[in-house]
Design a protein around this motif. Structure first.
Motif, PDB file in Angstrom:
ATOM      1  N   TYR A 228       0.827  -1.215   0.000  1.00  0.00           N
ATOM      2  CA  TYR A 228       0.000   0.000   0.000  1.00  0.00           C
ATOM      3  C   TYR A 228       0.858   1.262   0.000  1.00  0.00           C
ATOM      4  O   TYR A 228       0.503   2.270  -0.613  1.00  0.00           O
ATOM      5  CB  TYR A 228      -0.933   0.004   1.216  1.00  0.00           C
ATOM      6  CG  TYR A 228      -2.002  -1.052   1.167  1.00  0.00           C
ATOM      7  CD1 TYR A 228      -2.802  -1.215   0.039  1.00  0.00           C
ATOM      8  CD2 TYR A 228      -2.217  -1.906   2.251  1.00  0.00           C
ATOM      9  CE1 TYR A 228      -3.791  -2.190  -0.004  1.00  0.00           C
ATOM     10  CE2 TYR A 228      -3.206  -2.883   2.212  1.00  0.00           C
ATOM     11  CZ  TYR A 228      -3.983  -3.021   1.081  1.00  0.00           C
ATOM     12  OH  TYR A 228      -4.959  -3.989   1.040  1.00  0.00           O
ATOM     13  N   LYS A 231       1.821   2.559  -3.265  1.00  0.00           N
ATOM     14  CA  LYS A 231       0.738   3.200  -4.016  1.00  0.00           C
ATOM     15  C   LYS A 231       0.329   4.550  -3.420  1.00  0.00           C
ATOM     16  O   LYS A 231      -0.485   5.265  -4.009  1.00  0.00           O
ATOM     17  CB  LYS A 231      -0.495   2.290  -4.025  1.00  0.00           C
ATOM     18  CG  LYS A 231      -0.277   0.933  -4.676  1.00  0.00           C
ATOM     19  CD  LYS A 231      -1.537   0.088  -4.542  1.00  0.00           C
ATOM     20  CE  LYS A 231      -1.363  -1.289  -5.162  1.00  0.00           C
ATOM     21  NZ  LYS A 231      -2.589  -2.111  -5.009  1.00  0.00           N
ATOM     22  N   LEU A 232       0.847   4.884  -2.247  1.00  0.00           N
ATOM     23  CA  LEU A 232       0.399   6.078  -1.529  1.00  0.00           C
ATOM     24  C   LEU A 232       0.595   7.341  -2.363  1.00  0.00           C
ATOM     25  O   LEU A 232       1.694   7.625  -2.832  1.00  0.00           O
ATOM     26  CB  LEU A 232       1.165   6.209  -0.209  1.00  0.00           C
ATOM     27  CG  LEU A 232       0.758   7.377   0.700  1.00  0.00           C
ATOM     28  CD1 LEU A 232      -0.667   7.196   1.203  1.00  0.00           C
ATOM     29  CD2 LEU A 232       1.728   7.490   1.875  1.00  0.00           C
ATOM     30  N   GLU A 233      -0.483   8.095  -2.523  1.00  0.00           N
ATOM     31  CA  GLU A 233      -0.438   9.316  -3.331  1.00  0.00           C
ATOM     32  C   GLU A 233      -0.348  10.537  -2.422  1.00  0.00           C
ATOM     33  O   GLU A 233      -1.254  11.352  -2.330  1.00  0.00           O
ATOM     34  CB  GLU A 233      -1.667   9.394  -4.231  1.00  0.00           C
ATOM     35  CG  GLU A 233      -1.719   8.275  -5.261  1.00  0.00           C
ATOM     36  CD  GLU A 233      -2.940   8.366  -6.151  1.00  0.00           C
ATOM     37  OE1 GLU A 233      -3.763   9.279  -5.941  1.00  0.00           O
ATOM     38  OE2 GLU A 233      -3.069   7.524  -7.055  1.00  0.00           O
ATOM     39  N   SER A 234       0.745  10.644  -1.706  1.00  0.00           N
ATOM     40  CA  SER A 234       0.954  11.788  -0.822  1.00  0.00           C
ATOM     41  C   SER A 234       2.443  11.955  -0.576  1.00  0.00           C
ATOM     42  O   SER A 234       3.144  10.988  -0.319  1.00  0.00           O
ATOM     43  CB  SER A 234       0.235  11.584   0.515  1.00  0.00           C
ATOM     44  OG  SER A 234       0.580  12.607   1.421  1.00  0.00           O
ATOM     45  N   GLN A 291      -8.991  11.462   3.435  1.00  0.00           N
ATOM     46  CA  GLN A 291      -9.163  11.671   1.997  1.00  0.00           C
ATOM     47  C   GLN A 291      -7.927  11.278   1.183  1.00  0.00           C
ATOM     48  O   GLN A 291      -7.924  11.420  -0.039  1.00  0.00           O
ATOM     49  CB  GLN A 291      -9.516  13.144   1.720  1.00  0.00           C
ATOM     50  CG  GLN A 291     -10.904  13.529   2.225  1.00  0.00           C
ATOM     51  CD  GLN A 291     -11.275  14.947   1.842  1.00  0.00           C
ATOM     52  OE1 GLN A 291     -10.412  15.811   1.698  1.00  0.00           O
ATOM     53  NE2 GLN A 291     -12.566  15.194   1.667  1.00  0.00           N
ATOM     54  N   VAL A 292      -6.898  10.792   1.846  1.00  0.00           N
ATOM     55  CA  VAL A 292      -5.662  10.413   1.142  1.00  0.00           C
ATOM     56  C   VAL A 292      -5.757   8.949   0.718  1.00  0.00           C
ATOM     57  O   VAL A 292      -5.915   8.059   1.563  1.00  0.00           O
ATOM     58  CB  VAL A 292      -4.421  10.629   2.039  1.00  0.00           C
ATOM     59  CG1 VAL A 292      -3.149  10.198   1.301  1.00  0.00           C
ATOM     60  CG2 VAL A 292      -4.330  12.083   2.466  1.00  0.00           C
ATOM     61  N   LEU A 293      -5.657   8.715  -0.590  1.00  0.00           N
ATOM     62  CA  LEU A 293      -5.795   7.369  -1.134  1.00  0.00           C
ATOM     63  C   LEU A 293      -4.735   6.430  -0.561  1.00  0.00           C
ATOM     64  O   LEU A 293      -3.554   6.770  -0.538  1.00  0.00           O
ATOM     65  CB  LEU A 293      -5.674   7.422  -2.664  1.00  0.00           C
ATOM     66  CG  LEU A 293      -6.070   6.151  -3.431  1.00  0.00           C
ATOM     67  CD1 LEU A 293      -7.523   5.791  -3.176  1.00  0.00           C
ATOM     68  CD2 LEU A 293      -5.815   6.345  -4.927  1.00  0.00           C
ATOM     69  N   TRP A 294      -5.159   5.278  -0.080  1.00  0.00           N
ATOM     70  CA  TRP A 294      -4.346   4.200   0.488  1.00  0.00           C
ATOM     71  C   TRP A 294      -3.853   4.481   1.912  1.00  0.00           C
ATOM     72  O   TRP A 294      -3.335   3.580   2.568  1.00  0.00           O
ATOM     73  CB  TRP A 294      -3.132   3.856  -0.397  1.00  0.00           C
ATOM     74  CG  TRP A 294      -3.506   3.448  -1.787  1.00  0.00           C
ATOM     75  CD1 TRP A 294      -3.245   4.137  -2.936  1.00  0.00           C
ATOM     76  CD2 TRP A 294      -4.226   2.273  -2.170  1.00  0.00           C
ATOM     77  NE1 TRP A 294      -3.758   3.473  -4.027  1.00  0.00           N
ATOM     78  CE2 TRP A 294      -4.363   2.313  -3.583  1.00  0.00           C
ATOM     79  CE3 TRP A 294      -4.768   1.197  -1.476  1.00  0.00           C
ATOM     80  CZ2 TRP A 294      -5.025   1.327  -4.296  1.00  0.00           C
ATOM     81  CZ3 TRP A 294      -5.424   0.207  -2.191  1.00  0.00           C
ATOM     82  CH2 TRP A 294      -5.544   0.280  -3.584  1.00  0.00           C
ATOM     83  N   GLN A 296      -5.579   5.025   4.655  1.00  0.00           N
ATOM     84  CA  GLN A 296      -6.346   4.258   5.640  1.00  0.00           C
ATOM     85  C   GLN A 296      -5.898   2.800   5.684  1.00  0.00           C
ATOM     86  O   GLN A 296      -5.860   2.182   6.753  1.00  0.00           O
ATOM     87  CB  GLN A 296      -7.847   4.347   5.329  1.00  0.00           C
ATOM     88  CG  GLN A 296      -8.431   5.746   5.437  1.00  0.00           C
ATOM     89  CD  GLN A 296      -8.272   6.346   6.822  1.00  0.00           C
ATOM     90  OE1 GLN A 296      -8.356   5.642   7.833  1.00  0.00           O
ATOM     91  NE2 GLN A 296      -8.027   7.644   6.884  1.00  0.00           N
ATOM     92  N   ASN A 297      -5.558   2.249   4.520  1.00  0.00           N
ATOM     93  CA  ASN A 297      -5.065   0.870   4.475  1.00  0.00           C
ATOM     94  C   ASN A 297      -3.755   0.731   5.253  1.00  0.00           C
ATOM     95  O   ASN A 297      -3.551  -0.232   6.003  1.00  0.00           O
ATOM     96  CB  ASN A 297      -4.835   0.435   3.026  1.00  0.00           C
ATOM     97  CG  ASN A 297      -6.076   0.581   2.169  1.00  0.00           C
ATOM     98  OD1 ASN A 297      -6.424   1.681   1.762  1.00  0.00           O
ATOM     99  ND2 ASN A 297      -6.748  -0.527   1.897  1.00  0.00           N
TER     100      ASN A 297
END
Length: 325
Positions: A228, A231-234, A291-294, A296-297
């Motif tokens: 994950y 893949k993190l977009e931040s 709101q940050v994709l991935w 929370q995972n």
């Protein structure tokens, strides 16, 4: 009504300056085929002292046959692993089309089992044999090997906070090795539970198995966290906060394992409150990163690692306590 067993009483006899002796019932001696000069095993537990006949000969190692016809590869995988853990020394796989699937059995099953080798292979059979003597295995040393793999996983995943040099395949390879050790530890523990002169009591073996199981699950969670994280977009504050808490989670794991190998119950108990601290930090981070994709995972995986590590700490405390009794 069942037969009520009346307890037998024996008087202590002074023997030298530091020991006492008791006589053992003749019926018990005969039942266990003991004679003068034989060794018995004394085991302490919370209620007192247990006397067991020492089993000097090796436990008989058995052979099992698996019929492959009509079974999927997954069904065969489960059956082979179950028999491996159950302690079978030789596993014979037979069927009309075994030769057609032997390659997949090697790749998907045998590579996950320590000590197993193919001794015979044909179009209708595949014979596997285990060449490792379980009596020579130290379960705590095996746990140490699994721990080393988990530590390497933690280090590899750190690489994903920057431009990663480590591939996801590396994480899966380390996780596979942890799984191999876990199956092997289960096999060794089952074997040692069936002989009376093992180094640990049944309760201690249960605790050790739970520790190994939690280590294996931590390996799974760290591997998935890495997947994950890639893949993190931040690239901002959220990622830096994740990195900071990740380092704390890793340190907690390292400290708990240090308590295990040093047999330090005080350290294990001292680390217990860190679970609440880290879970609180992760909850606050989850609220910020909703709101940050991935994100929370990743947070969920770190939470699971904290809970599993805390459970290992509790098991370490119990293991040391039972050893002191």
């Amino acid at each position: 009504m069942g037969v009520v067993k009346i307890p037998e009483f024996r008087k202590l006899i002074n023997f030298g300056k530091t020991s006492y002796v008791i006589s053992l019932p003749k019926g018990w001696i005969k039942k266990n085929n003991l004679k003068k000069g034989d060794t018995v095993v004394l085991k302490r537990n919370s209620e007192g002292l247990i006397i067991l006949p020492k089993i000097s000969k090796k436990k008989e190692r058995l052979e099992v046959q698996i019929k492959a016809d009509g079974k999927s590869l997954e069904e065969l995988r489960r059956e082979i692993i179950a028999n491996y853990i159950d302690g079978y020394n030789t596993i014979r796989i037979i069927g009309e089309h075994v030769g057609n699937i032997s390659g997949r059995i090697k790749r998907n099953v045998l590579n996950k089992l320590m000590g197993i080798e193919i001794i015979e292979e044909g179009s209708k059979k595949l014979i596997l044999k285990d060449f490792i003597d379980p009596e020579q295995m130290d379960v705590l040393e095996l746990i140490r090997k699994a721990d080393i793999m988990v530590r390497e996983l933690f280090i590899d995943v750190k690489d994903f906070f920057k431009k990663p040099k480590v591939s996801i395949d590396n994480l899966y390879a380390r996780d596979d090795e942890i799984n191999r050790i876990t199956y092997f530890v289960s096999r060794i523990i089952k074997y040692k539970l069936e002989i009376s002169d093992s180094e640990f009591s049944p309760m201690q073996f249960l605790i050790i198995w739970q520790i190994m199981s939690d280590i294996e699950r931590i390996g799974d969670e760290v591997k998935r966290l890495g997947k994950y994280l890639k893949k993190l977009e931040s690239e901002g504050e959220i990622k830096m906060r994740i990195k900071s808490i990740y380092s704390e989670v890793e340190k907690l794991y390292l400290d708990v394992m240090r308590a295990l190998f040093l047999k330090n119950r005080k350290l294990a108990l001292k680390l217990a409150p860190k679970k609440t601290t880290l879970i609180t930090k992760l909850k606050k981070l989850s609220e910020k990163a909703h709101q940050v994709l991935w994100a929370q995972n990743i947070i969920e995986k770190m939470k699971n690692i904290v809970l599993l590590t805390n459970n290992i700490g509790r098991m370490v405390s119990h293991l040391i306590l039972t050893n002191e009794q």
